[in-house]
Motif scaffolding. Sequence first.
Motif, PDB file in Angstrom:
ATOM      1  N   GLU A   1      58.062  14.122 -29.813  1.00  0.00           N
ATOM      2  CA  GLU A   1      58.676  14.315 -28.505  1.00  0.00           C
ATOM      3  C   GLU A   1      57.785  15.230 -27.682  1.00  0.00           C
ATOM      4  OE1 GLU A   1      63.115  14.811 -27.852  1.00  0.00           O
ATOM      5  OE2 GLU A   1      62.358  16.826 -27.388  1.00  0.00           O
ATOM      6  N   VAL A   2      57.338  14.728 -26.522  1.00  0.00           N
ATOM      7  CA  VAL A   2      56.399  15.467 -25.678  1.00  0.00           C
ATOM      8  C   VAL A   2      56.986  15.623 -24.283  1.00  0.00           C
ATOM      9  CG1 VAL A   2      54.050  15.518 -24.759  1.00  0.00           C
ATOM     10  CG2 VAL A   2      54.480  14.428 -26.969  1.00  0.00           C
ATOM     11  N   THR A   3      56.968  16.853 -23.776  1.00  0.00           N
ATOM     12  CA  THR A   3      57.354  17.124 -22.386  1.00  0.00           C
ATOM     13  C   THR A   3      56.084  17.473 -21.632  1.00  0.00           C
ATOM     14  OG1 THR A   3      59.521  17.929 -23.076  1.00  0.00           O
ATOM     15  CG2 THR A   3      58.780  18.552 -20.871  1.00  0.00           C
ATOM     16  N   PHE A   4      55.827  16.735 -20.549  1.00  0.00           N
ATOM     17  CA  PHE A   4      54.563  16.927 -19.829  1.00  0.00           C
ATOM     18  C   PHE A   4      54.736  16.672 -18.338  1.00  0.00           C
ATOM     19  CE2 PHE A   4      54.874  12.555 -21.039  1.00  0.00           C
ATOM     20  CZ  PHE A   4      54.235  11.812 -20.067  1.00  0.00           C
ATOM     21  N   ASP A   5      53.801  17.225 -17.567  1.00  0.00           N
ATOM     22  CA  ASP A   5      53.753  17.090 -16.111  1.00  0.00           C
ATOM     23  C   ASP A   5      52.642  16.095 -15.790  1.00  0.00           C
ATOM     24  OD1 ASP A   5      53.898  17.580 -13.334  1.00  0.00           O
ATOM     25  OD2 ASP A   5      52.494  19.243 -13.482  1.00  0.00           O
TER      26      ASP A   5
END
Length: 195
Positions: free
Chosen positions: A108-112
């Motif tokens: 799970e990756v949170t990125f801009d």
Amino acid sequence: MALPPLAGTDDLTARGIDTTNASRVAALLNAASAAIRDAAGCAISRVTATVTLWTEPSRRIELPAKPVHSVSSVVLDGEVVTDYKLRGSGLWLNGYWQMPGDIPGELEVTFDSGYDPVPDDVVDLCCSLVAGGLAAAEDEYDPKRGMGYERIDDYQYGMATGDDEVVSPMELPESTRAWLRGRFAGGAAVVGTVR
């Protein structure tokens, strides 16, 4: 979360497109933006997103949007990962994201990512779709929209069918869909095994 349209009424006006029917224009801007984003496989405009990917025995995992500006969180099978490096739109690890032969892990990756402002050619594409939608509405969604040919002497009339049939003025040709996906989406996949 609803994303703002990829173009606005100012963009339409600058291209000479009539925006007096505000509710129709707003609906078409949203529909055109959704069609473009669906084809691209990502938001295109700048957003922070969380995605879930499956691992492979590789050192690099491509994130499904371009450009990636930063990554704020990486969690592999419930464990926080901090020893990754972001290079372009790929997450690199000194080891492997998964050992060969292991069952894929959930990453799970949170990125801009995305563009601010939206690129001009995408704004223009959105405006073109809206113009087509407005023209179709003016023609009361004429059933001749898929006309393939029409002859006058010994009158004939033919409709485009199959892959050539146009269903909606918001429909993007396959070549445009492929261009958008290649330009903006990295594809939610691991790219090969790198040693």
